[in-house]
Design a protein around this motif. Structure first.
Motif, PDB file in Angstrom:
ATOM      1  N   MET A 103     -21.408  38.537  24.411  1.00 50.09           N
ATOM      2  CA  MET A 103     -20.899  39.884  24.256  1.00 50.09           C
ATOM      3  C   MET A 103     -20.781  40.200  22.772  1.00 50.09           C
ATOM      4  SD  MET A 103     -17.331  41.648  25.580  1.00 50.09           S
ATOM      5  CE  MET A 103     -16.822  40.085  26.163  1.00 50.09           C
ATOM      6  N   ARG A 104     -21.236  41.385  22.407  1.00 45.78           N
ATOM      7  CA  ARG A 104     -21.141  41.856  21.014  1.00 45.78           C
ATOM      8  C   ARG A 104     -19.998  42.859  20.926  1.00 45.78           C
ATOM      9  NH1 ARG A 104     -25.596  41.493  17.021  1.00 45.78           N
ATOM     10  NH2 ARG A 104     -23.891  42.609  16.118  1.00 45.78           N
ATOM     11  N   VAL A 105     -19.072  42.632  20.008  1.00 49.83           N
ATOM     12  CA  VAL A 105     -17.850  43.429  19.909  1.00 49.83           C
ATOM     13  C   VAL A 105     -17.750  44.040  18.518  1.00 49.83           C
ATOM     14  CG1 VAL A 105     -15.325  43.360  20.002  1.00 49.83           C
ATOM     15  CG2 VAL A 105     -16.671  41.933  21.565  1.00 49.83           C
ATOM     16  N   LEU A 106     -17.373  45.315  18.490  1.00 47.75           N
ATOM     17  CA  LEU A 106     -17.089  46.011  17.233  1.00 47.75           C
ATOM     18  C   LEU A 106     -15.611  46.361  17.231  1.00 47.75           C
ATOM     19  CD1 LEU A 106     -18.325  47.171  14.643  1.00 47.75           C
ATOM     20  CD2 LEU A 106     -18.793  49.274  15.907  1.00 47.75           C
ATOM     21  N   VAL A 107     -14.901  45.904  16.202  1.00 48.60           N
ATOM     22  CA  VAL A 107     -13.472  46.167  16.054  1.00 48.60           C
ATOM     23  C   VAL A 107     -13.300  47.229  14.975  1.00 48.60           C
ATOM     24  CG1 VAL A 107     -11.256  45.193  15.343  1.00 48.60           C
ATOM     25  CG2 VAL A 107     -12.830  43.829  16.752  1.00 48.60           C
TER      26      VAL A 107
ATOM     27  N   GLN B 258      -6.907  44.050  12.304  1.00 51.17           N
ATOM     28  CA  GLN B 258      -8.214  43.416  12.487  1.00 51.17           C
ATOM     29  C   GLN B 258      -8.038  41.910  12.692  1.00 51.17           C
ATOM     30  OE1 GLN B 258     -10.792  44.265   9.176  1.00 51.17           O
ATOM     31  NE2 GLN B 258     -10.965  46.435   9.680  1.00 51.17           N
ATOM     32  N   PHE B 259      -7.198  41.308  11.861  1.00 53.70           N
ATOM     33  CA  PHE B 259      -6.954  39.872  11.955  1.00 53.70           C
ATOM     34  C   PHE B 259      -6.398  39.504  13.329  1.00 53.70           C
ATOM     35  CE2 PHE B 259      -4.354  36.074  11.437  1.00 53.70           C
ATOM     36  CZ  PHE B 259      -5.265  35.200  10.852  1.00 53.70           C
ATOM     37  N   LEU B 260      -5.428  40.282  13.810  1.00 49.63           N
ATOM     38  CA  LEU B 260      -4.842  40.030  15.127  1.00 49.63           C
ATOM     39  C   LEU B 260      -5.893  40.166  16.223  1.00 49.63           C
ATOM     40  CD1 LEU B 260      -2.471  39.543  17.063  1.00 49.63           C
ATOM     41  CD2 LEU B 260      -2.019  42.001  16.958  1.00 49.63           C
ATOM     42  N   LEU B 261      -6.682  41.227  16.171  1.00 55.18           N
ATOM     43  CA  LEU B 261      -7.730  41.429  17.172  1.00 55.18           C
ATOM     44  C   LEU B 261      -8.751  40.300  17.133  1.00 55.18           C
ATOM     45  CD1 LEU B 261      -8.269  45.252  16.689  1.00 55.18           C
ATOM     46  CD2 LEU B 261      -7.354  44.139  18.725  1.00 55.18           C
ATOM     47  N   ASN B 262      -9.150  39.895  15.938  1.00 52.14           N
ATOM     48  CA  ASN B 262     -10.108  38.800  15.802  1.00 52.14           C
ATOM     49  C   ASN B 262      -9.538  37.516  16.400  1.00 52.14           C
ATOM     50  OD1 ASN B 262     -11.434  39.763  12.515  1.00 52.14           O
ATOM     51  ND2 ASN B 262     -11.642  40.729  14.500  1.00 52.14           N
TER      52      ASN B 262
ATOM     53  N   TYR C  72     -18.401  39.247  16.751  1.00 49.53           N
ATOM     54  CA  TYR C  72     -17.730  40.516  16.490  1.00 49.53           C
ATOM     55  C   TYR C  72     -17.887  40.916  15.029  1.00 49.53           C
ATOM     56  CZ  TYR C  72     -13.994  37.447  14.822  1.00 49.53           C
ATOM     57  OH  TYR C  72     -13.276  36.485  14.166  1.00 49.53           O
ATOM     58  N   LYS C  73     -17.686  42.193  14.793  1.00 52.29           N
ATOM     59  CA  LYS C  73     -17.729  42.749  13.443  1.00 52.29           C
ATOM     60  C   LYS C  73     -16.537  43.678  13.281  1.00 52.29           C
ATOM     61  CE  LYS C  73     -20.446  45.581  10.316  1.00 52.29           C
ATOM     62  NZ  LYS C  73     -21.737  46.184  10.024  1.00 52.29           N
ATOM     63  N   ASN C  74     -15.987  43.752  12.070  1.00 56.13           N
ATOM     64  CA  ASN C  74     -14.871  44.637  11.764  1.00 56.13           C
ATOM     65  C   ASN C  74     -15.330  45.810  10.912  1.00 56.13           C
ATOM     66  OD1 ASN C  74     -12.706  43.023  12.922  1.00 56.13           O
ATOM     67  ND2 ASN C  74     -13.117  41.600  11.275  1.00 56.13           N
ATOM     68  N   VAL C  75     -14.817  46.996  11.239  1.00 55.79           N
ATOM     69  CA  VAL C  75     -15.007  48.182  10.405  1.00 55.79           C
ATOM     70  C   VAL C  75     -13.666  48.894  10.283  1.00 55.79           C
ATOM     71  CG1 VAL C  75     -17.459  48.453  10.951  1.00 55.79           C
ATOM     72  CG2 VAL C  75     -15.731  49.615  12.361  1.00 55.79           C
TER      73      VAL C  75
ATOM     74  N   ASN D 204      -1.708  41.697  23.831  1.00 59.46           N
ATOM     75  CA  ASN D 204      -1.786  40.246  23.924  1.00 59.46           C
ATOM     76  C   ASN D 204      -3.113  39.838  24.564  1.00 59.46           C
ATOM     77  OD1 ASN D 204      -1.506  39.983  26.867  1.00 59.46           O
ATOM     78  ND2 ASN D 204       0.557  40.764  26.532  1.00 59.46           N
ATOM     79  N   PRO D 205      -3.467  38.572  24.474  1.00 59.36           N
ATOM     80  CA  PRO D 205      -4.753  38.116  25.007  1.00 59.36           C
ATOM     81  C   PRO D 205      -4.947  38.403  26.493  1.00 59.36           C
ATOM     82  CG  PRO D 205      -3.851  36.458  23.555  1.00 59.36           C
ATOM     83  CD  PRO D 205      -2.793  37.517  23.723  1.00 59.36           C
TER      84      PRO D 205
END
Length: 121
Positions: free
Chosen positions: A1-5, A13-17, A28-31, A107-108
């Motif tokens: 799965m490819r994810v864009l945050v 971003q850190f929490l999501l990662n 995943y990638k962050n923007v 949360n996860p």
């Protein structure tokens, strides 16, 4: 799965990662804003965008409206991330066509449940 945050705050971003990595999602990638989301979608394929609502340059609502209006993005799921009260948010933005909404803090388990509901896991 490819994810864009998409979130303008590094801490978010850190929490999501971290949550994604807990779920064994490492692609995943962050923007930091909606325009960067659109730019990233032009360059690469993504399965899902975790979209913060309040961002500079272009907010998550504007970016999602553009994504949902473009046939080439039909397969991309957009999950809104908001600190707003969920009931008020859903009422106010029900016409935006988010595939799902997660309320901060998250949360996860909520992430996993949302991804399963959208048949992404």
């Amino acid at each position: 799965m490819r994810v864009l945050v998409a979130d303008d705050l590094y801490a978010n971003q850190f929490l999501l990662n971290s949550i994604l990595e807990e779920l064994n999602i490492t692609n995943y990638k962050n923007v930091s804003n909606g325009q960067q989301v659109l730019d990233a979608l032009e360059k690469d394929n993504y399965d899902v965008v975790f979209m913060d609502i309040e961002m500079p340059v272009m907010n998550g609502i504007e970016a999602t409206q553009i994504i949902k209006s473009e046939p080439k993005y039909n397969n991309i799921r957009v999950i809104a991330l908001t600190a707003h009260n969920l009931e008020e948010f859903e009422d106010k933005f029900q016409d935006v066509q988010f595939d799902s909404i997660l309320e901060k803090p998250y949360n996860p388990k909520e992430f996993l449940d949302t991804l399963k509901k959208l048949n992404l896991m």
